[in-house]
Design an enzyme around this catalytic site. Structure first.
Site, PDB file in Angstrom:
ATOM      1  N   GLU A  31       0.831  -1.210   0.000  1.00  0.00           N
ATOM      2  CA  GLU A  31       0.000   0.000   0.000  1.00  0.00           C
ATOM      3  C   GLU A  31       0.866   1.260   0.000  1.00  0.00           C
ATOM      4  OE1 GLU A  31      -2.580  -1.357  -1.031  1.00  0.00           O
ATOM      5  OE2 GLU A  31      -4.093  -0.611   0.365  1.00  0.00           O
TER       6      GLU A  31
ATOM      7  N   THR B  20      -6.129   6.862  -4.494  1.00  0.00           N
ATOM      8  CA  THR B  20      -6.061   7.014  -3.041  1.00  0.00           C
ATOM      9  C   THR B  20      -5.200   8.217  -2.681  1.00  0.00           C
ATOM     10  OG1 THR B  20      -6.343   4.643  -2.780  1.00  0.00           O
ATOM     11  CG2 THR B  20      -5.423   5.815  -0.903  1.00  0.00           C
TER      12      THR B  20
HETATM   13  N1  LIG Z   1      -1.308  -5.102  -8.174  1.00  0.00           N
HETATM   14  C1  LIG Z   1      -1.932  -3.931  -8.261  1.00  0.00           C
HETATM   15  N2  LIG Z   1      -3.277  -3.889  -8.260  1.00  0.00           N
HETATM   16  C2  LIG Z   1      -3.937  -2.702  -8.380  1.00  0.00           C
HETATM   17  N3  LIG Z   1      -3.340  -1.517  -8.503  1.00  0.00           N
HETATM   18  C3  LIG Z   1      -1.988  -1.502  -8.494  1.00  0.00           C
HETATM   19  C4  LIG Z   1      -1.239  -2.703  -8.358  1.00  0.00           C
HETATM   20  N4  LIG Z   1       0.072  -2.369  -8.341  1.00  0.00           N
HETATM   21  C5  LIG Z   1       0.140  -1.029  -8.487  1.00  0.00           C
HETATM   22  N5  LIG Z   1      -1.107  -0.501  -8.589  1.00  0.00           N
HETATM   23  C6  LIG Z   1      -1.438   0.929  -8.766  1.00  0.00           C
HETATM   24  O1  LIG Z   1      -2.149   1.357  -7.601  1.00  0.00           O
HETATM   25  C7  LIG Z   1      -3.137   2.318  -7.944  1.00  0.00           C
HETATM   26  C8  LIG Z   1      -4.484   1.825  -7.406  1.00  0.00           C
HETATM   27  O2  LIG Z   1      -4.435   1.831  -6.004  1.00  0.00           O
HETATM   28  P1  LIG Z   1      -5.423   2.720  -5.160  1.00  0.00           P
HETATM   29  O3  LIG Z   1      -5.066   2.518  -3.730  1.00  0.00           O
HETATM   30  O4  LIG Z   1      -5.419   4.112  -5.725  1.00  0.00           O
HETATM   31  O5  LIG Z   1      -6.842   2.090  -5.513  1.00  0.00           O
HETATM   32  P2  LIG Z   1      -7.672   0.984  -4.769  1.00  0.00           P
HETATM   33  O6  LIG Z   1      -6.708  -0.031  -4.260  1.00  0.00           O
HETATM   34  O7  LIG Z   1      -8.759   0.512  -5.668  1.00  0.00           O
HETATM   35  O8  LIG Z   1      -8.382   1.860  -3.660  1.00  0.00           O
HETATM   36  P3  LIG Z   1      -8.757   1.794  -2.111  1.00  0.00           P
HETATM   37  O9  LIG Z   1      -7.488   1.484  -1.403  1.00  0.00           O
HETATM   38  O10 LIG Z   1      -9.302   3.157  -1.866  1.00  0.00           O
HETATM   39  O11 LIG Z   1      -9.811   0.799  -1.880  1.00  0.00           O
HETATM   40  C9  LIG Z   1      -3.148   2.418  -9.454  1.00  0.00           C
HETATM   41  O12 LIG Z   1      -2.389   3.559  -9.797  1.00  0.00           O
HETATM   42  C10 LIG Z   1      -2.394   1.177  -9.913  1.00  0.00           C
HETATM   43  O13 LIG Z   1      -1.691   1.357 -11.117  1.00  0.00           O
HETATM   44  N1  LIG Z   2      -8.171   4.342   4.638  1.00  0.00           N
HETATM   45  C1  LIG Z   2      -7.727   4.568   3.295  1.00  0.00           C
HETATM   46  C2  LIG Z   2      -8.289   3.463   2.446  1.00  0.00           C
HETATM   47  C3  LIG Z   2      -7.968   3.606   1.007  1.00  0.00           C
HETATM   48  O1  LIG Z   2      -6.944   2.750   0.670  1.00  0.00           O
HETATM   49  C4  LIG Z   2      -8.278   5.893   2.822  1.00  0.00           C
HETATM   50  O2  LIG Z   2      -9.475   6.107   2.990  1.00  0.00           O
HETATM   51  O3  LIG Z   2      -7.517   6.706   2.304  1.00  0.00           O
END
Ligand SMILES: Nc1ncnc2c1ncn2[C@@H]1O[C@H](COP(=O)(O)OP(=O)(O)OP(=O)(O)O)[C@@H](O)[C@H]1O
Ligand SMILES: N[C@@H](CCO)C(=O)O
Length: 291
Positions: free
Chosen positions: A120, A168
């Protein structure tokens, strides 16, 4: 070789910013790992065109480093990136469990939480564990500095994902750095109500406990149609609605009999503001599993 399925997750649940999370029954990522001299990554599935295969940029690269477990890692994405449904956490959690098994590292799921959280940090700049904890442990989780507590809960949910991308990193920039004491007291009351509701598997209490006035209003501004979709879900029987994770998904809690109606009301409300969306009728589910 090891293969692990790790679920989508929703963090915050309104009142538990950076603390509460739930595992969703669906969708999920599937990650397959094979030993190698150095880590290489292949990504297929939903939104794979937006996900880097460079191990320094993909979350699973950081997890492989943290476990000192180089591997060829294949990720089949079921959770769209930048969805608010813990897309990066699903990959991180699956990779942590799979590599731990592949290299016989012997860590418990609890011990894997901070390791998966290293992934993360790659995308949001912080190793927050509120998504990786439920992705590994399942159920409803409370992630604090001292560790993670998890409980099972029977709660029906609708996760509605619009065709909007909110990273995020961007959604963290709008979080206010200070809050009024009245709003803090309100949040504590909501969070406590939500936790009791999860322990009792009571959708009314969980829905009431999602109400929060500090982070959610700031993030709602990033989601076209947020208030219309929230109000439509509440009118269709949802007991609570909030931003899922950092958005743009919305998460609604409801009784099992209302789930289809709530899902369709949310989709219609997004359509009315010209936004395509899809809805997952889901529930609080299990953590990552070996295939
Ligand atoms: N294995 C992966 N899976 C998904 N996204 C990835 C991965 N590796 C890198 N990334 C990058 O991480 C970003 C997505 O992560 P982000 O935390 O923004 O979204 P999320 O995981 O859907 O959201 P949240 O944490 O709010 O639920 C994108 O820019 C993507 O390219
Ligand atoms: N707690 C995090 C979760 C998203 O990855 C946020 O709200 O920014």
């Amino acid at each position: 070789m090891r293969t692990v399925r790790a679920p989508a997750t929703s963090a915050n649940l309104g009142s538990g910013f950076d603390v509460f999370g739930v595992a969703l029954d669906r969708p999920a990522d599937v990650v397959r790992v094979e030993k190698a001299d150095e880590t290489t990554i292949e990504v297929t599935g939903v939104g794979s065109q937006y996900i880097p295969e460079d191990p320094r940029k993909n979350v699973v690269g950081a997890v492989a480093d943290a476990l000192d477990a180089p591997a060829h890692i294949r990720i089949d994405k079921g959770v769209r990136p930048s969805s608010g449904l813990g897309s990066s956490a699903a990959s991180s959690a699956a990779a942590a469990l799979a590599l731990n098994g592949l290299y016989d590292r012997g860590y418990s799921r609890q011990e894997l939480v901070p390791i998966a959280a290293e992934g993360e940090a790659v995308v949001s700049g912080e190793a927050h564990s509120d998504n990786v904890a439920p992705a590994l442990l399942g159920g409803f989780t409370v992630a604090r500095h001292g560790g993670v507590t998890a409980v099972d809960a029977e709660i029906p949910l609708v996760a509605c994902l619009p065709e909007i991308a909110v990273s995020t990193r961007d959604a963290r920039r709008v979080v206010p750095s200070r809050a009024d004491m009245d709003d803090v007291v309100h949040t504590v009351g909501s969070a406590a109500t939500l936790a009791v509701g999860m322990c009792r598997s009571d959708p009314e209490l969980v829905g009431a406990g999602m109400d929060e006035r500090i982070v959610t209003p700031a993030r709602a501004e990033l989601i076209n149609g947020y208030y219309d979709v929230r109000d439509a879900a509440l009118a269709a029987g949802a007991t609570g609605v909030t931003v899922s994770g950092a958005g743009p998904s919305l998460l609604a809690v409801c009784g099992g009999a209302d789930r289809a109606r709530v899902a369709s009301a949310m989709l219609d409300a997004f359509e009315d503001v010209g936004v395509d969306a899809r809805a997952y009728q889901t529930r609080v589910g299990a953590g990552a599993t070996f295939h």
